[in-house]
Enzyme design. Structure first.
Site, PDB file in Angstrom:
ATOM      1  N   GLU B  48      -4.642   3.563   9.697  1.00 13.05           N
ATOM      2  CA  GLU B  48      -4.526   3.451   8.238  1.00 13.05           C
ATOM      3  C   GLU B  48      -4.493   4.830   7.583  1.00 13.05           C
ATOM      4  O   GLU B  48      -3.644   5.102   6.721  1.00 13.05           O
ATOM      5  CB  GLU B  48      -5.705   2.650   7.658  1.00 13.05           C
ATOM      6  CG  GLU B  48      -5.795   1.202   8.082  1.00 13.05           C
ATOM      7  CD  GLU B  48      -4.647   0.336   7.578  1.00 13.05           C
ATOM      8  OE1 GLU B  48      -3.819   0.818   6.782  1.00 13.05           O
ATOM      9  OE2 GLU B  48      -4.578  -0.824   7.997  1.00 13.05           O
ATOM     10  N   ASN B  52      -1.263   6.570   5.771  1.00  6.99           N
ATOM     11  CA  ASN B  52      -1.325   6.974   4.367  1.00  6.99           C
ATOM     12  C   ASN B  52      -0.832   8.413   4.169  1.00  6.99           C
ATOM     13  O   ASN B  52      -0.104   8.697   3.205  1.00  6.99           O
ATOM     14  CB  ASN B  52      -2.753   6.847   3.836  1.00  6.99           C
ATOM     15  CG  ASN B  52      -3.078   5.419   3.420  1.00  6.99           C
ATOM     16  OD1 ASN B  52      -2.202   4.568   3.390  1.00  6.99           O
ATOM     17  ND2 ASN B  52      -4.333   5.169   3.098  1.00  6.99           N
ATOM     18  N   ARG B 107       4.003  -2.089   1.126  1.00  5.80           N
ATOM     19  CA  ARG B 107       2.597  -1.764   1.330  1.00  5.80           C
ATOM     20  C   ARG B 107       1.763  -2.854   0.672  1.00  5.80           C
ATOM     21  O   ARG B 107       2.115  -3.347  -0.411  1.00  5.80           O
ATOM     22  CB  ARG B 107       2.223  -0.405   0.726  1.00  5.80           C
ATOM     23  CG  ARG B 107       3.110   0.792   1.059  1.00  5.80           C
ATOM     24  CD  ARG B 107       3.569   0.905   2.474  1.00  5.80           C
ATOM     25  NE  ARG B 107       2.507   0.823   3.466  1.00  5.80           N
ATOM     26  CZ  ARG B 107       2.744   0.709   4.777  1.00  5.80           C
ATOM     27  NH1 ARG B 107       3.970   0.624   5.232  1.00  5.80           N
ATOM     28  NH2 ARG B 107       1.741   0.661   5.611  1.00  5.80           N
TER      29      ARG B 107
HETATM   30  N1  LIG Z   1      -3.159  10.573   2.010  1.00  2.35           N
HETATM   31  C1  LIG Z   1      -2.782  10.118   0.789  1.00  2.35           C
HETATM   32  N2  LIG Z   1      -2.040  10.910  -0.038  1.00  2.35           N
HETATM   33  C2  LIG Z   1      -1.640  10.465  -1.261  1.00  2.35           C
HETATM   34  N3  LIG Z   1      -1.922   9.225  -1.736  1.00  2.35           N
HETATM   35  C3  LIG Z   1      -2.656   8.396  -0.961  1.00  2.35           C
HETATM   36  C4  LIG Z   1      -3.121   8.804   0.328  1.00  2.35           C
HETATM   37  N4  LIG Z   1      -3.829   7.773   0.851  1.00  2.35           N
HETATM   38  C5  LIG Z   1      -3.810   6.792  -0.058  1.00  2.35           C
HETATM   39  N5  LIG Z   1      -3.109   7.139  -1.162  1.00  2.35           N
HETATM   40  C6  LIG Z   1      -2.917   6.321  -2.385  1.00  2.35           C
HETATM   41  O1  LIG Z   1      -3.863   5.269  -2.375  1.00  2.35           O
HETATM   42  C7  LIG Z   1      -3.206   3.990  -2.464  1.00  2.35           C
HETATM   43  C8  LIG Z   1      -3.968   2.956  -1.694  1.00  2.35           C
HETATM   44  O2  LIG Z   1      -3.968   3.224  -0.290  1.00  2.35           O
HETATM   45  P1  LIG Z   1      -4.152   2.009   0.734  1.00  2.35           P
HETATM   46  O3  LIG Z   1      -4.001   2.533   2.109  1.00  2.35           O
HETATM   47  O4  LIG Z   1      -5.390   1.260   0.407  1.00  2.35           O
HETATM   48  O5  LIG Z   1      -2.929   1.037   0.368  1.00  2.35           O
HETATM   49  P2  LIG Z   1      -1.372   1.281   0.670  1.00  2.35           P
HETATM   50  O6  LIG Z   1      -1.192   2.393   1.634  1.00  2.35           O
HETATM   51  O7  LIG Z   1      -0.663   1.406  -0.630  1.00  2.35           O
HETATM   52  O8  LIG Z   1      -0.960  -0.094   1.370  1.00  2.35           O
HETATM   53  P3  LIG Z   1      -1.240  -0.500   2.905  1.00  2.35           P
HETATM   54  O9  LIG Z   1      -2.218   0.467   3.457  1.00  2.35           O
HETATM   55  O10 LIG Z   1      -1.814  -1.896   2.824  1.00  2.35           O
HETATM   56  O11 LIG Z   1       0.041  -0.471   3.577  1.00  2.35           O
HETATM   57  C9  LIG Z   1      -1.800   4.250  -1.968  1.00  2.35           C
HETATM   58  O12 LIG Z   1      -0.872   3.324  -2.480  1.00  2.35           O
HETATM   59  C10 LIG Z   1      -1.547   5.684  -2.470  1.00  2.35           C
HETATM   60  O13 LIG Z   1      -1.177   5.684  -3.826  1.00  2.35           O
HETATM   61 MG   LIG Z   2      -2.253   2.498   3.400  1.00  2.00          MG
END
Ligand SMILES: Nc1ncnc2c1ncn2[C@@H]1O[C@H](COP(=O)(O)OP(=O)(O)OP(=O)(O)O)[C@@H](O)[C@H]1O
Ligand SMILES: [Mg+2]
Lengths: 113, 145
Positions: B48, B52, B107
């Protein structure tokens, strides 16, 4: 990961095997969507018994196919999720998409008719 | 708590490295005989955080992901995954289940929820324009004690 599509006109089963992550989900999405768009089957079953790894990208894949199928009036269900797949499915609140034994049995009867 | 082993690695932010990095972390964790369940949880949580960095942090181009692992005397594994990507404006909001800034990329907004549920502690530090680092702690049960 491998994706195999079984089945006929009215319903198809997409059998996923291996590790389902962001990298492998892209190919799976293309293969399944091609079949959904071509045949518009009423039911698409995603068989997850052979999934050895899954993260939230697997949930994205399921919800994405649900959206495509519902777009033409179809449905998506999950069959036999492996332990690791089930754990993420539960966390996401998608248990209602997992076929119960009862549902599977009545589907088999349907087919025999 | 005393550190008994550590490892630092860097990877280019390529999606093929999602599997590589979670396997490396699992290999490091194997030295303290985690259960299958614990290894599975670690692999998902790592995947995860790495995804990200690739999907969100470096959405506008290439970059590097740094992974730092630390094993302490009390059988805790600390996993830090950092990028020098775009950063997160509102970390608290980003961590809410179902929140995503990339719905078109399929996502689900569940990455942080998985990291939280599958580890014992999660800390996120981020600065817009500078990058994001996620530190997770996983207590490994000592089966032979
Ligand atoms: N390393 C990162 N750099 C920039 N933004 C991030 C990062 N990690 C998370 N985010 C932000 O936080 C939000 C939520 O992250 P999360 O992993 O919970 O959900 P997601 O990645 O959008 O979906 P999923 O993980 O279910 O595929 C992301 O949509 C993004 O906007
Ligand atoms: Mg994610």
């Amino acid at each position: 990961m491998t994706v195999e599509i079984l089945g006929g006109e009215n319903y198809i089963t997409a059998v996923l095997c291996g590790e389902l992550d962001h990298h492998t989900a892209a190919a799976a999405r293309e293969i399944i969507d091609a079949r959904l768009e071509r045949g518009t089957p009423a039911l698409c079953i995603i068989d997850m018994a052979g999934i050895s790894f899954m993260d939230s990208s697997g949930i994205g894949l399921i919800l994405g196919r649900k959206r495509v199928a519902e777009g033409y009036g179809g449905r998506v269900m999950i069959k036999n999720p492996s332990r690791c797949a089930e754990k993420v499915i539960k966390l996401s609140g998608l248990q209602s998409m997992v076929l119960t034994e009862k549902q599977e049995k009545s589907m088999k009867k349907e087919q025999k008719k | 708590m005393k550190t008994i082993n550590s490892l630092k690695m860097t990877f280019p932010a390529l999606s093929r490295n999602e599997a590589v990095i979670r396997s490396c972390v699992a290999a490091f964790a194997a030295q303290v005989d985690p259960t299958i369940e614990e290894i599975s949880d670690i692999r998902s949580a790592v995947s995860e955080a790495v995804t990200n960095s690739i999907v969100h942090g470096y959405k506008d181009g290439a970059g590097e992901i740094a992974v730092t692992l630390k094993l302490t005397e009390d059988n805790c594994l600390y996993i830090k995954i950092s990028d020098k990507g775009c950063g997160i404006e509102d970390v608290e909001k980003a961590m809410e289940p179902l929140f995503t800034t990339a719905p078109e990329g399929e996502r689900a907004g569940l990455g942080f929820a998985v990291m939280e549920a599958f580890t014992d502690d999660l800390k996120v530090r981020s600065a817009v324009g500078k990058g994001t680092s996620v530190t997770m702690k996983k207590k490994i049960s000592s089966r032979y004690e």
